[in-house]
Design an enzyme around this catalytic site. Structure first.
Site, PDB file in Angstrom:
ATOM      1  N   SER A  74      34.768  45.769  49.672  1.00  0.00           N
ATOM      2  CA  SER A  74      34.387  46.496  48.458  1.00  0.00           C
ATOM      3  C   SER A  74      35.510  47.387  47.975  1.00  0.00           C
ATOM      4  CB  SER A  74      33.212  47.424  48.757  1.00  0.00           C
ATOM      5  OG  SER A  74      32.158  46.721  49.270  1.00  0.00           O
ATOM      6  N   HIS A 127      35.009  39.385  45.739  1.00  0.00           N
ATOM      7  CA  HIS A 127      34.049  40.472  45.923  1.00  0.00           C
ATOM      8  C   HIS A 127      32.686  40.115  45.343  1.00  0.00           C
ATOM      9  CE1 HIS A 127      32.747  44.835  44.987  1.00  0.00           C
ATOM     10  NE2 HIS A 127      32.395  44.506  46.213  1.00  0.00           N
ATOM     11  N   ASN A 169      32.540  48.557  40.524  1.00  0.00           N
ATOM     12  CA  ASN A 169      32.274  49.708  41.402  1.00  0.00           C
ATOM     13  C   ASN A 169      32.914  50.993  40.891  1.00  0.00           C
ATOM     14  OD1 ASN A 169      30.542  48.463  43.088  1.00  0.00           O
ATOM     15  ND2 ASN A 169      31.990  48.150  44.763  1.00  0.00           N
ATOM     16  N   GLU A 199      33.937  39.372  41.720  1.00  0.00           N
ATOM     17  CA  GLU A 199      35.258  39.790  41.240  1.00  0.00           C
ATOM     18  C   GLU A 199      36.333  39.085  42.067  1.00  0.00           C
ATOM     19  OE1 GLU A 199      34.050  44.307  39.778  1.00  0.00           O
ATOM     20  OE2 GLU A 199      34.775  44.027  41.819  1.00  0.00           O
TER      21      GLU A 199
HETATM   22  N1  LIG Z   1      26.782  46.085  51.496  1.00  0.00           N
HETATM   23  C1  LIG Z   1      27.176  45.876  50.240  1.00  0.00           C
HETATM   24  O1  LIG Z   1      26.476  46.188  49.278  1.00  0.00           O
HETATM   25  C2  LIG Z   1      28.492  45.192  49.969  1.00  0.00           C
HETATM   26  C3  LIG Z   1      28.725  44.662  48.697  1.00  0.00           C
HETATM   27  C4  LIG Z   1      29.930  43.995  48.448  1.00  0.00           C
HETATM   28  C5  LIG Z   1      30.882  43.921  49.447  1.00  0.00           C
HETATM   29  N2  LIG Z   1      30.646  44.462  50.674  1.00  0.00           N
HETATM   30  C6  LIG Z   1      31.687  44.334  51.709  1.00  0.00           C
HETATM   31  O2  LIG Z   1      31.299  43.295  52.583  1.00  0.00           O
HETATM   32  C7  LIG Z   1      31.783  43.595  53.900  1.00  0.00           C
HETATM   33  C8  LIG Z   1      30.595  43.573  54.842  1.00  0.00           C
HETATM   34  O3  LIG Z   1      29.663  44.550  54.447  1.00  0.00           O
HETATM   35  P1  LIG Z   1      28.152  44.479  54.954  1.00  0.00           P
HETATM   36  O4  LIG Z   1      27.404  45.445  54.140  1.00  0.00           O
HETATM   37  O5  LIG Z   1      27.733  43.065  55.045  1.00  0.00           O
HETATM   38  O6  LIG Z   1      28.333  45.068  56.443  1.00  0.00           O
HETATM   39  P2  LIG Z   1      27.359  44.881  57.693  1.00  0.00           P
HETATM   40  O7  LIG Z   1      27.625  46.047  58.580  1.00  0.00           O
HETATM   41  O8  LIG Z   1      25.968  44.589  57.277  1.00  0.00           O
HETATM   42  O9  LIG Z   1      27.942  43.540  58.386  1.00  0.00           O
HETATM   43  C9  LIG Z   1      29.216  43.477  58.953  1.00  0.00           C
HETATM   44  C10 LIG Z   1      29.152  42.510  60.115  1.00  0.00           C
HETATM   45  O10 LIG Z   1      30.466  42.287  60.616  1.00  0.00           O
HETATM   46  C11 LIG Z   1      30.314  42.030  61.997  1.00  0.00           C
HETATM   47  N3  LIG Z   1      31.596  42.112  62.672  1.00  0.00           N
HETATM   48  C12 LIG Z   1      32.256  43.221  63.087  1.00  0.00           C
HETATM   49  N4  LIG Z   1      33.411  42.854  63.682  1.00  0.00           N
HETATM   50  C13 LIG Z   1      33.477  41.494  63.623  1.00  0.00           C
HETATM   51  C14 LIG Z   1      34.426  40.533  64.063  1.00  0.00           C
HETATM   52  N5  LIG Z   1      35.542  40.905  64.703  1.00  0.00           N
HETATM   53  N6  LIG Z   1      34.164  39.228  63.837  1.00  0.00           N
HETATM   54  C15 LIG Z   1      33.028  38.849  63.215  1.00  0.00           C
HETATM   55  N7  LIG Z   1      32.094  39.724  62.767  1.00  0.00           N
HETATM   56  C16 LIG Z   1      32.329  41.025  62.976  1.00  0.00           C
HETATM   57  C17 LIG Z   1      29.297  43.060  62.452  1.00  0.00           C
HETATM   58  O11 LIG Z   1      28.714  42.699  63.703  1.00  0.00           O
HETATM   59  C18 LIG Z   1      28.304  43.022  61.290  1.00  0.00           C
HETATM   60  O12 LIG Z   1      27.246  42.125  61.521  1.00  0.00           O
HETATM   61  C19 LIG Z   1      32.486  44.938  53.830  1.00  0.00           C
HETATM   62  O13 LIG Z   1      33.862  44.743  53.673  1.00  0.00           O
HETATM   63  C20 LIG Z   1      31.901  45.565  52.581  1.00  0.00           C
HETATM   64  O14 LIG Z   1      32.801  46.447  51.960  1.00  0.00           O
HETATM   65  C21 LIG Z   1      29.463  45.079  50.961  1.00  0.00           C
END
Ligand SMILES: NC(=O)c1ccc[n+]([C@@H]2O[C@H](COP(=O)([O-])OP(=O)(O)OC[C@H]3O[C@@H](n4cnc5c(N)ncnc54)[C@H](O)[C@@H]3O)[C@@H](O)[C@H]2O)c1
Length: 291
Positions: A123, A144, A195, A156
């Site tokens: 993000s 994104h 964002n 994005e």
């Molecule tokens: N939550 C949102 O609204 C949103 C929206 C757009 C983008 N994002 C981006 O998406 C990404 C994930 O966010 P999220 O909300 O899904 O987080 P989340 O915490 O729900 O999930 C992240 C996952 O990554 C896993 N993980 C950690 N280390 C790892 C590794 N070495 N190998 C494989 N998996 C691993 C964790 O176990 C976890 O299940 C982030 O970069 C975030 O910025 C999030």
């Protein structure tokens, strides 16, 4: 590479975003392998797919055959190497921590075929802070998705100075094949496009809350019923995760050193209590009674 060369997609991280990106890719006909370091998260992701697809059939959004095909298209593994070894396109969706993403991209560079594009769903972290750990910076970009990725149409595609035009074109076309609407950011900019706009609204909302001007509910209501937003900034923040808001603000502060970029006191308060929003059952709102 052309977008039609993409057959196999790997999704790294099966959390909030990853399991949905994997599911939608499988529905759109790609072979998908989804990986995570946590077995329980991977199991939850698989259970989600097993519930979601029949639900779509019941709602008439997918035929039995399409749902079966989508289920056959997706698999889950704890092994990063197994997940990505045949990938044409990798979407990384692990925690928003720069060092973790850099480590994973260095591994991906070694484990994936040389033609594969490696995209981060971050993000906030622009891909130029990651691309230098690989030997294929031209194939690295931000892709994104928005939460919930199965529903939100926007993606994005952010082009860093290292990202080739071909990588952008293939990524844009992949998004269209996933039934999304991609927008091309021709430059890396902190917070990307939407964002930045949402952050400005959320900052203002927090300021009004902390100054005692209005309640969480009333600020959300104003945005919904006055500005026509589908949900207010606090409800949205509960959906995307207060932990993510905290981490993004801290990353931003580390970058700028500007104290105004630190997370607000009310975000810090929720964060230290482990109240991350919907996923923990409590955030700006209380979800403990609801499933
Ligand atoms: N939550 C949102 O609204 C949103 C929206 C757009 C983008 N994002 C981006 O998406 C990404 C994930 O966010 P999220 O909300 O899904 O987080 P989340 O915490 O729900 O999930 C992240 C996952 O990554 C896993 N993980 C950690 N280390 C790892 C590794 N070495 N190998 C494989 N998996 C691993 C964790 O176990 C976890 O299940 C982030 O970069 C975030 O910025 C999030």
């Amino acid at each position: 590479m052309k977008s039609s060369d993409i057959k196999n997609i790997a999704v790294v991280g099966a959390g909030n975003m990853g399991h949905q990106i994997a599911t939608l890719s499988a529905i759109q006909g790609y072979k998908v392998v989804c990986t995570d370091v946590k077995e329980d998260i991977l199991k939850k992701a698989e259970e989600f797919v097993d519930n979601y697809l029949p639900g779509r059939v019941k709602k008439g959004k997918l035929t039995e055959e399409q749902a079966k095909q989508a289920r056959d298209n997706i698999s889950f593994t704890l092994s990063l190497e197994d997940a990505v070894k045949d990938a044409d396109y990798v979407i990384e969706a692990v925690l928003e921590v720069l060092d973790l993403k850099r480590k994973i991209f260095a591994d991906l560079d070694k484990m994936t075929p040389s033609h594969a594009i490696l995209a981060t769903n971050s993000s906030f972290i622009v891909s130029s802070r990651i691309a230098d750990v690989t030997n294929r910076p031209e194939k690295i970009c931000n892709l994104h998705f928005f939460n919930p990725a199965l529903v939100m149409k926007l993606v994005e595609v952010v082009q860093g100075p290292h990202t080739s035009d071909e990588t952008v074109e293939v990524s844009m076309e992949l998004c269209r094949n996933l039934d999304k609407v991609p927008v091309h950011l021709k430059k890396e900019v902190d917070g990307f496009l939407l964002n930045r706009i949402i952050r400005a609204i959320f900052n203002e909302a927090q300021w009004m809350l902390e100054m005692g001007v209005a309640s969480v509910e009333d600020i959300d209501n104003a945005c919904m019923y006055g500005a026509g937003h589908p949900m207010g900034p606090f409800r949205l923040n509960d959906l995307t995760g207060i932990d993510l808001a905290y981490t993004m603000a801290m990353e931003n502060f580390k970058e700028t050193g500007d104290f105004k970029d630190l997370p607000s006191p009310s975000v810090v308060e929720h964060y230290v209590k482990g109240e991350y929003g919907q996923k923990t059952g409590k955030g700006w709102y209380d979800y403990s009674d609801k499933k």
